[in-house]
Design an enzyme around this catalytic site. Sequence first.
Site, short mmCIF file in Angstrom:
data_model
loop_
_atom_site.label_atom_id
_atom_site.label_comp_id
_atom_site.label_asym_id
_atom_site.label_seq_id
_atom_site.Cartn_x
_atom_site.Cartn_y
_atom_site.Cartn_z
N ASP A 98 0.86 -1.19 0.00
CA ASP A 98 0.00 0.00 0.00
C ASP A 98 0.89 1.24 0.00
O ASP A 98 1.74 1.40 0.88
CB ASP A 98 -0.91 -0.05 1.24
CG ASP A 98 -2.06 0.94 1.15
OD1 ASP A 98 -1.92 1.99 0.50
OD2 ASP A 98 -3.11 0.66 1.77
N HIS A 169 -11.97 5.96 2.03
CA HIS A 169 -12.06 7.23 2.74
C HIS A 169 -11.89 8.40 1.79
O HIS A 169 -11.25 8.27 0.75
CB HIS A 169 -10.97 7.30 3.80
CG HIS A 169 -9.61 6.89 3.27
ND1 HIS A 169 -8.71 7.79 2.78
CD2 HIS A 169 -9.04 5.66 3.10
CE1 HIS A 169 -7.63 7.14 2.35
NE2 HIS A 169 -7.82 5.84 2.52
N HIS A 177 -6.98 10.57 5.92
CA HIS A 177 -8.39 10.22 6.16
C HIS A 177 -9.14 11.48 6.52
O HIS A 177 -9.02 11.99 7.64
CB HIS A 177 -8.53 9.21 7.31
CG HIS A 177 -7.77 7.95 7.06
ND1 HIS A 177 -6.88 7.42 7.97
CD2 HIS A 177 -7.76 7.11 6.00
CE1 HIS A 177 -6.35 6.31 7.46
NE2 HIS A 177 -6.87 6.11 6.28
N GLU A 202 -11.15 1.10 -1.36
CA GLU A 202 -10.25 -0.02 -1.07
C GLU A 202 -10.96 -1.23 -0.48
O GLU A 202 -11.01 -1.39 0.73
CB GLU A 202 -9.08 0.42 -0.19
CG GLU A 202 -9.43 1.23 1.03
CD GLU A 202 -8.17 1.71 1.78
OE1 GLU A 202 -7.22 0.94 1.91
OE2 GLU A 202 -8.18 2.87 2.23
MN MN Z 1 -6.53 4.27 1.78
MN MN Z 2 -3.80 2.76 1.02
#
Ligand code: MN
Ligand code: MN
Length: 312
Positions: A98, A169, A177, A202
């Site tokens: 990620d 988000h 976020h 996601e």
């Molecule tokens: Mn994310």
């Molecule tokens: Mn991510």
Amino acid sequence: MSHSIEPSTCKGPLPDEVLEKYIRAGKIAARVREEAKRIVREGMKLLEICETIENMIRDLGGSPAFPCNISVNEVAAHYTSPPNDARVIPEGALVKVDVGVHIDGYIADTAATICFSPEYEDMIHAAERALEAALRIMRPGLMISRVSSEIQSVIERYGFKPISNLSGHEIGRYMIHAGKSIPNVSHLSIERIRSGGVYAIEPFITFKDAAGRVEDGPEKYIFRLVKTKTALKSANAKSLLRFIEENFRTLPFAERWLKKRYASESYKTALSELLSSKCLMAYPVFIEVSRRPVAQAEHTVYVGERDIIILT
Ligand code: MN
Ligand code: MN
């Protein structure tokens, strides 16, 4: 990265120069994610992967928006190597990479899952199809619950289970976020996708017989500034706080990034003081409750008045 709810800061369509920065961040993030798929191998040190990815972001003219997350098997998210991490990619692993890139605080967040065993291929495929299906319906005014039920129904059609307590988000400047979350399971809500919003979608998925939820693990290797106005005891803590504010602002950072700056281990006591005085928060590693493997796919998308741009 995933989860958490913060107040939204910007409204309405983005000015061109801001959108241009998002687009640049997105291009770098996409390139680095694809490169990660090529370099990750069984037996490779997680630390080497994290550092390679973060350096690649810098070489391409971006900054890491958060430490590179390498989450293996039942670890769903928020693992990054601590300093001197000796862990390696195990044989037959399912690995989530990620990646976050920012240009001037404008963030692109993206993830891919890689596997070293054919048993996970269908699960990765299902996560990617769920993400694509959600992106296809994105538009201003769309109910967020509609995005969530689309993700859930694709995952279930493939015979898998969404992780119910991890969500996509909204993204704000220097805020990974911000605003609304986008759950991966259908839920009751009247919130809508707004024009001018930047969203990370996601899906996280696991096997049908798993709990389908994550819990906080004991490890915490990612931190974030939450408060600067506190009476701190030591000069070391004050100077570390200043360093964090100047370099990462409100973006998540790794202990590794502090260690690089401070030649000795002196930052460690300062870091503990900042944590105990609540100037910093720590992100626990998320682990699937029934210890079953988790796959993830993620893109960041800009929702314009007329068109949708998949940034990553
Ligand atoms: Mn994310
Ligand atoms: Mn991510």
